[in-house]
Structures are given as C-alpha cells and as structure tokens.
Scaffold this motif. Structure first.
Motif, PDB file in Angstrom:
ATOM      1  N   SER A  70      45.283  51.496 -54.082  1.00 28.39           N
ATOM      2  CA  SER A  70      46.705  51.827 -54.094  1.00 28.39           C
ATOM      3  C   SER A  70      47.490  50.828 -54.942  1.00 28.39           C
ATOM      4  CB  SER A  70      47.252  51.838 -52.661  1.00 28.39           C
ATOM      5  OG  SER A  70      48.652  51.999 -52.686  1.00 28.39           O
ATOM      6  N   THR A  71      47.799  51.228 -56.163  1.00 28.94           N
ATOM      7  CA  THR A  71      48.571  50.381 -57.059  1.00 28.94           C
ATOM      8  C   THR A  71      49.925  50.042 -56.459  1.00 28.94           C
ATOM      9  OG1 THR A  71      47.471  51.350 -58.974  1.00 28.94           O
ATOM     10  CG2 THR A  71      49.547  50.229 -59.385  1.00 28.94           C
ATOM     11  N   GLU A  72      50.550  51.027 -55.814  1.00 29.61           N
ATOM     12  CA  GLU A  72      51.859  50.797 -55.212  1.00 29.61           C
ATOM     13  C   GLU A  72      51.778  49.736 -54.119  1.00 29.61           C
ATOM     14  OE1 GLU A  72      50.474  53.822 -55.525  1.00 29.61           O
ATOM     15  OE2 GLU A  72      51.728  54.730 -57.077  1.00 29.61           O
ATOM     16  N   LEU A  75      51.256  46.307 -55.741  1.00 31.65           N
ATOM     17  CA  LEU A  75      52.489  45.822 -56.360  1.00 31.65           C
ATOM     18  C   LEU A  75      53.520  45.403 -55.318  1.00 31.65           C
ATOM     19  CD1 LEU A  75      52.846  48.237 -59.391  1.00 31.65           C
ATOM     20  CD2 LEU A  75      52.394  45.772 -59.448  1.00 31.65           C
ATOM     21  N   PHE A  76      53.624  46.152 -54.229  1.00 32.18           N
ATOM     22  CA  PHE A  76      54.562  45.775 -53.168  1.00 32.18           C
ATOM     23  C   PHE A  76      54.250  44.363 -52.662  1.00 32.18           C
ATOM     24  CE2 PHE A  76      55.407  45.239 -48.645  1.00 32.18           C
ATOM     25  CZ  PHE A  76      56.795  45.359 -48.641  1.00 32.18           C
TER      26      PHE A  76
END
Length: 115
Positions: A70-72, A75-76
């Motif tokens: 999960s890139t998101e 990044l979070f």
C-alpha cells in the motif's frame, strides 16, 4: 523496490528508537546516546517510554504498508515520520532533522518517484 527498502530502513530506525526510549533510557548506553544525567533519565523514563511506543507504531505502520504493497499507507507513515522529525529538530536537537526527518524524506521521495 528502492522506496520499499528505504521505508523498511526508516521502520528499522524507529524500532531502534523504540528500544532506546522504552528499554535503554535509564541504562548507561541510553543515557550516553541522549546525553542524560541519571537523575533526569529516571524522572523522564515514563515520558521516554511513551515516545518509544509511538516510534513503534510508526515502524509497524511502515512495515504493514510494505508487506501489503500500500503506497498510500507507506506515504502516510513516512509523512508522520517527517513531521515528527521536523518538530523534534526544531524543538529538541537539530540532529533529529538528519536522523529522522531526512531518511523519511528520502524514502518518501523514492516511493513517490516509483523507485
């Protein structure tokens, strides 16, 4: 691939911070790293353990993001690391910019660039 590896490296750094703050804060090594006198280390041990726990959450979030792809999510948690590092650098010691914020920023850049 590089972004994931850097995110895991940042996660590993935060596991190290967890160990320092939760378990080694009052020990000679922890006091040396943070330049603490024994009395202050004892008085602030609970606060340090709380900080260590939060560092563990950052590490867990980064690892989960990498494992799930999960890139998101990655990044979070990297943004959380960067903000925490910037705040620590501004309010505690400037070296925190280099030890925490810069690695988080490098990992976030690699993730955003798809490296």
């Amino acid at each position: 691939m590089l972004g994931s590896l850097l995110a895991l490296l940042v996660g590993a750094l935060h596991v190290y911070f967890l160990v320092l703050e939760m378990f080694l804060w009052t020990k000679p090594y922890g006091r040396k790293v943070f330049r603490l006198d024994p009395a202050f280390a004892e008085k602030s041990a609970t606060l340090a353990a709380n900080q260590g726990l939060y560092n563990g959450f950052l590490a867990a979030g980064l690892c989960y993001g990498v494992v799930t792809g999960s890139t998101e999510f990655i990044l979070f948690f990297l943004v959380c690391v960067i903000i925490a590092g910037a705040y620590g650098g501004a309010t505690v010691k400037p070296i925190i910019y280099y030890v925490q914020a810069a690695p988080g920023l490098a990992a976030a850049a690699a993730v955003l660039l798809g490296l």
